[in-house]
Design a protein around this motif. Structure first.
Motif, PDB file in Angstrom:
ATOM      1  N   PRO A 117       0.820  -1.217   0.000  1.00 57.45           N
ATOM      2  CA  PRO A 117       0.000   0.000   0.000  1.00 57.45           C
ATOM      3  C   PRO A 117       0.855   1.269   0.000  1.00 57.45           C
ATOM      4  O   PRO A 117       0.496   2.251  -0.653  1.00 57.45           O
ATOM      5  N   ALA A 118       2.000   1.246   0.687  1.00 59.60           N
ATOM      6  CA  ALA A 118       2.881   2.424   0.712  1.00 59.60           C
ATOM      7  C   ALA A 118       3.457   2.701  -0.678  1.00 59.60           C
ATOM      8  O   ALA A 118       3.543   3.857  -1.103  1.00 59.60           O
ATOM      9  N   ALA A 119       3.853   1.644  -1.390  1.00 63.47           N
ATOM     10  CA  ALA A 119       4.366   1.828  -2.753  1.00 63.47           C
ATOM     11  C   ALA A 119       3.274   2.374  -3.664  1.00 63.47           C
ATOM     12  O   ALA A 119       3.531   3.241  -4.509  1.00 63.47           O
ATOM     13  N   LEU A 120       2.049   1.885  -3.503  1.00 69.98           N
ATOM     14  CA  LEU A 120       0.930   2.399  -4.286  1.00 69.98           C
ATOM     15  C   LEU A 120       0.692   3.868  -3.959  1.00 69.98           C
ATOM     16  O   LEU A 120       0.437   4.679  -4.851  1.00 69.98           O
ATOM     17  N   ALA A 121       0.806   4.234  -2.681  1.00 65.67           N
ATOM     18  CA  ALA A 121       0.652   5.634  -2.277  1.00 65.67           C
ATOM     19  C   ALA A 121       1.698   6.503  -2.976  1.00 65.67           C
ATOM     20  O   ALA A 121       1.378   7.579  -3.497  1.00 65.67           O
ATOM     21  N   ASP A 122       2.938   6.040  -3.005  1.00 67.43           N
ATOM     22  CA  ASP A 122       4.006   6.786  -3.678  1.00 67.43           C
ATOM     23  C   ASP A 122       3.700   6.945  -5.172  1.00 67.43           C
ATOM     24  O   ASP A 122       3.866   8.026  -5.735  1.00 67.43           O
ATOM     25  N   CYS A 123       3.263   5.857  -5.805  1.00 65.54           N
ATOM     26  CA  CYS A 123       2.919   5.895  -7.236  1.00 65.54           C
ATOM     27  C   CYS A 123       1.779   6.864  -7.499  1.00 65.54           C
ATOM     28  O   CYS A 123       1.791   7.616  -8.487  1.00 65.54           O
ATOM     29  N   ALA A 124       0.784   6.857  -6.623  1.00 70.93           N
ATOM     30  CA  ALA A 124      -0.371   7.743  -6.790  1.00 70.93           C
ATOM     31  C   ALA A 124       0.047   9.199  -6.727  1.00 70.93           C
ATOM     32  O   ALA A 124      -0.343  10.009  -7.581  1.00 70.93           O
ATOM     33  N   GLU A 125       0.855   9.533  -5.741  1.00 72.17           N
ATOM     34  CA  GLU A 125       1.295  10.926  -5.599  1.00 72.17           C
ATOM     35  C   GLU A 125       2.179  11.347  -6.767  1.00 72.17           C
ATOM     36  O   GLU A 125       2.052  12.458  -7.276  1.00 72.17           O
ATOM     37  N   ALA A 126       3.062  10.468  -7.205  1.00 74.20           N
ATOM     38  CA  ALA A 126       3.936  10.789  -8.332  1.00 74.20           C
ATOM     39  C   ALA A 126       3.117  11.016  -9.602  1.00 74.20           C
ATOM     40  O   ALA A 126       3.393  11.946 -10.370  1.00 74.20           O
ATOM     41  N   ALA A 127       2.118  10.175  -9.828  1.00 71.50           N
ATOM     42  CA  ALA A 127       1.282  10.312 -11.026  1.00 71.50           C
ATOM     43  C   ALA A 127       0.508  11.625 -11.010  1.00 71.50           C
ATOM     44  O   ALA A 127       0.326  12.251 -12.056  1.00 71.50           O
ATOM     45  N   ALA A 128       0.064  12.047  -9.846  1.00 72.01           N
ATOM     46  CA  ALA A 128      -0.685  13.297  -9.762  1.00 72.01           C
ATOM     47  C   ALA A 128       0.243  14.506  -9.905  1.00 72.01           C
ATOM     48  O   ALA A 128      -0.136  15.513 -10.499  1.00 72.01           O
ATOM     49  N   ARG A 129       1.462  14.384  -9.374  1.00 73.59           N
ATOM     50  CA  ARG A 129       2.429  15.489  -9.498  1.00 73.59           C
ATOM     51  C   ARG A 129       2.868  15.684 -10.945  1.00 73.59           C
ATOM     52  O   ARG A 129       3.025  16.802 -11.417  1.00 73.59           O
ATOM     53  N   LEU A 130       3.121  14.584 -11.601  1.00 68.42           N
ATOM     54  CA  LEU A 130       3.588  14.609 -12.991  1.00 68.42           C
ATOM     55  C   LEU A 130       2.628  13.793 -13.844  1.00 68.42           C
ATOM     56  O   LEU A 130       2.934  12.672 -14.231  1.00 68.42           O
ATOM     57  N   PRO A 131       1.431  14.334 -14.113  1.00 70.50           N
ATOM     58  CA  PRO A 131       0.435  13.548 -14.840  1.00 70.50           C
ATOM     59  C   PRO A 131       0.960  13.098 -16.201  1.00 70.50           C
ATOM     60  O   PRO A 131       1.780  13.754 -16.822  1.00 70.50           O
ATOM     61  N   ALA A 132       0.457  11.970 -16.615  1.00 70.77           N
ATOM     62  CA  ALA A 132       0.836  11.396 -17.901  1.00 70.77           C
ATOM     63  C   ALA A 132       0.509  12.365 -19.028  1.00 70.77           C
ATOM     64  O   ALA A 132      -0.440  13.141 -18.947  1.00 70.77           O
ATOM     65  N   THR A 133       1.321  12.316 -20.053  1.00 77.13           N
ATOM     66  CA  THR A 133       1.018  13.073 -21.260  1.00 77.13           C
ATOM     67  C   THR A 133      -0.082  12.311 -21.990  1.00 77.13           C
ATOM     68  O   THR A 133       0.111  11.172 -22.398  1.00 77.13           O
ATOM     69  N   LEU A 134      -1.217  12.944 -22.074  1.00 86.40           N
ATOM     70  CA  LEU A 134      -2.363  12.273 -22.686  1.00 86.40           C
ATOM     71  C   LEU A 134      -2.281  12.383 -24.205  1.00 86.40           C
ATOM     72  O   LEU A 134      -1.962  13.435 -24.746  1.00 86.40           O
ATOM     73  N   GLN A 135      -2.572  11.289 -24.844  1.00 84.60           N
ATOM     74  CA  GLN A 135      -2.591  11.242 -26.300  1.00 84.60           C
ATOM     75  C   GLN A 135      -3.975  11.656 -26.778  1.00 84.60           C
ATOM     76  O   GLN A 135      -4.960  11.467 -26.084  1.00 84.60           O
ATOM     77  N   ALA A 136      -4.033  12.187 -27.977  1.00 84.23           N
ATOM     78  CA  ALA A 136      -5.328  12.497 -28.578  1.00 84.23           C
ATOM     79  C   ALA A 136      -6.000  11.167 -28.907  1.00 84.23           C
ATOM     80  O   ALA A 136      -5.426  10.331 -29.606  1.00 84.23           O
ATOM     81  N   ILE A 137      -7.162  10.963 -28.350  1.00 77.86           N
ATOM     82  CA  ILE A 137      -7.900   9.724 -28.578  1.00 77.86           C
ATOM     83  C   ILE A 137      -9.336  10.066 -28.916  1.00 77.86           C
ATOM     84  O   ILE A 137      -9.790  11.188 -28.720  1.00 77.86           O
ATOM     85  N   ALA A 138     -10.047   9.088 -29.402  1.00 75.49           N
ATOM     86  CA  ALA A 138     -11.470   9.274 -29.701  1.00 75.49           C
ATOM     87  C   ALA A 138     -12.216   9.511 -28.396  1.00 75.49           C
ATOM     88  O   ALA A 138     -11.860   8.945 -27.360  1.00 75.49           O
ATOM     89  N   PRO A 139     -13.260  10.339 -28.417  1.00 78.72           N
ATOM     90  CA  PRO A 139     -14.039  10.563 -27.197  1.00 78.72           C
ATOM     91  C   PRO A 139     -14.537   9.250 -26.609  1.00 78.72           C
ATOM     92  O   PRO A 139     -15.030   8.384 -27.327  1.00 78.72           O
ATOM     93  N   GLY A 140     -14.356   9.109 -25.304  1.00 83.00           N
ATOM     94  CA  GLY A 140     -14.828   7.925 -24.599  1.00 83.00           C
ATOM     95  C   GLY A 140     -13.871   6.753 -24.625  1.00 83.00           C
ATOM     96  O   GLY A 140     -14.080   5.765 -23.920  1.00 83.00           O
ATOM     97  N   GLU A 141     -12.810   6.849 -25.425  1.00 83.87           N
ATOM     98  CA  GLU A 141     -11.845   5.754 -25.449  1.00 83.87           C
ATOM     99  C   GLU A 141     -11.086   5.742 -24.123  1.00 83.87           C
ATOM    100  O   GLU A 141     -10.644   6.776 -23.645  1.00 83.87           O
ATOM    101  N   PRO A 142     -10.945   4.570 -23.499  1.00 83.00           N
ATOM    102  CA  PRO A 142     -10.225   4.528 -22.231  1.00 83.00           C
ATOM    103  C   PRO A 142      -8.755   4.865 -22.436  1.00 83.00           C
ATOM    104  O   PRO A 142      -8.197   4.579 -23.495  1.00 83.00           O
TER     105      PRO A 142
END
Length: 190
Positions: free
Chosen positions: A140-165
Motif C-alpha cells: 500500500p505504501a508503494a501504491l501511495a508513492d505511485c499515486a502521488e507521483a502520477a498526480a504530481r507529474l500527470p501522464a502526457t495524454l494522447q489524442a484519442i477518440a471521445p470515450g476511449e479509455p
C-alpha cells in the motif's frame, strides 16, 4: 506494458466516462449502463477475492476510472466501518477519482484525490498489509508513492477518440501470480 485481465469474460463498457463529455452511464438513457443488469451480484460482503474486486482491477488497469470507482464503492459500502478493508477500498476509490481528474486535465483536483488516497494507503502499513500487497501487486505504501507521483507529474495524454479509455498510471494493480477466484471460492475477508 502488458495489462492483465482478471475477468476476461466481462466486456468493458462502451466508453470510459468523463463527466460532461459522454452521457452519464446510469442516469442518462444513452449511458453505457442505463438500466443495465450487471451479472455481478451486489456485494454481500467485502472481499479481496470477490469478482467485483477483480472487475474493479480490470476497469482501473485499462483506464475506466469512473467505472472502477463504481465497482469498488459497493465493496466499500459493505466493508466493516473503521476496518482496514474499508480503508483500502476508499483509497482505491480516491485513486480512481484521481485518474478521472487527470484525464479531465484537472491537475489540482487530481493531486487532492491522489493525496487523500495516499494517506489512507499508508495507514494500511500498520495492519495486515501482506494481504493487501498480494491483492494489489505492491505494498500500500508503494501504491501511495505511485499515486502521488502520477498526480504530481500527470501522464502526457494522447489524442484519442471521445470515450476511449486511456490509462494514466504507469503501474498495474494486481499480482500476476495471484489467481482469480472461480465459482464460489472466496478470497480473504478482513
Amino acid at each position: 506494458m502488458s495489462r492483465p485481465r482478471w475477468r476476461p469474460e466481462k466486456i468493458f463498457p462502451a466508453y470510459a466516462y468523463l463527466p460532461g463529455r459522454q452521457p452519464h452511464p446510469v442516469r442518462d438513457p444513452a449511458g453505457h449502463s442505463y438500466h443495465h443488469v450487471d451479472p455481478l451480484p451486489v456485494a454481500a460482503a467485502a472481499s479481496l477475492g470477490s469478482d467485483i474486486f477483480f472487475w474493479g482491477l480490470d476497469l482501473f488497469n485499462h483506464g475506466y476510472y469512473w467505472e472502477a470507482h463504481e465497482a469498488w464503492e459497493g465493496l466499500w459500502q459493505v466493508a466493516e466501518r473503521g476496518g482496514p478493508l474499508r480503508m483500502l477500498f476508499k483509497g482505491l476509490i480516491l485513486l480512481s477519482a484521481a485518474g478521472v481528474k487527470i484525464r479531465e486535465g484537472k491537475h489540482v483536483a487530481a493531486m487532492r484525490h491522489a493525496g487523500r488516497a495516499a494517506v489512507l494507503l499508508r495507514q494500511l502499513m500498520q495492519g495486515p498489509h501482506r494481504v493487501f500487497e498480494r491483492a494489489l501487486g505492491m505494498s500500500p505504501a508503494a501504491l501511495a508513492d505511485c499515486a502521488e507521483a502520477a498526480a504530481r507529474l500527470p501522464a502526457t495524454l494522447q489524442a484519442i477518440a471521445p470515450g476511449e479509455p486511456q490509462p494514466v498510471f504507469e503501474f498495474v494493480l494486481g499480482s500476476r501470480s495471484r489467481r482469480r477466484p472461480t465459482g464460489s471460492r472466496k478470497g480473504p475477508h478482513l
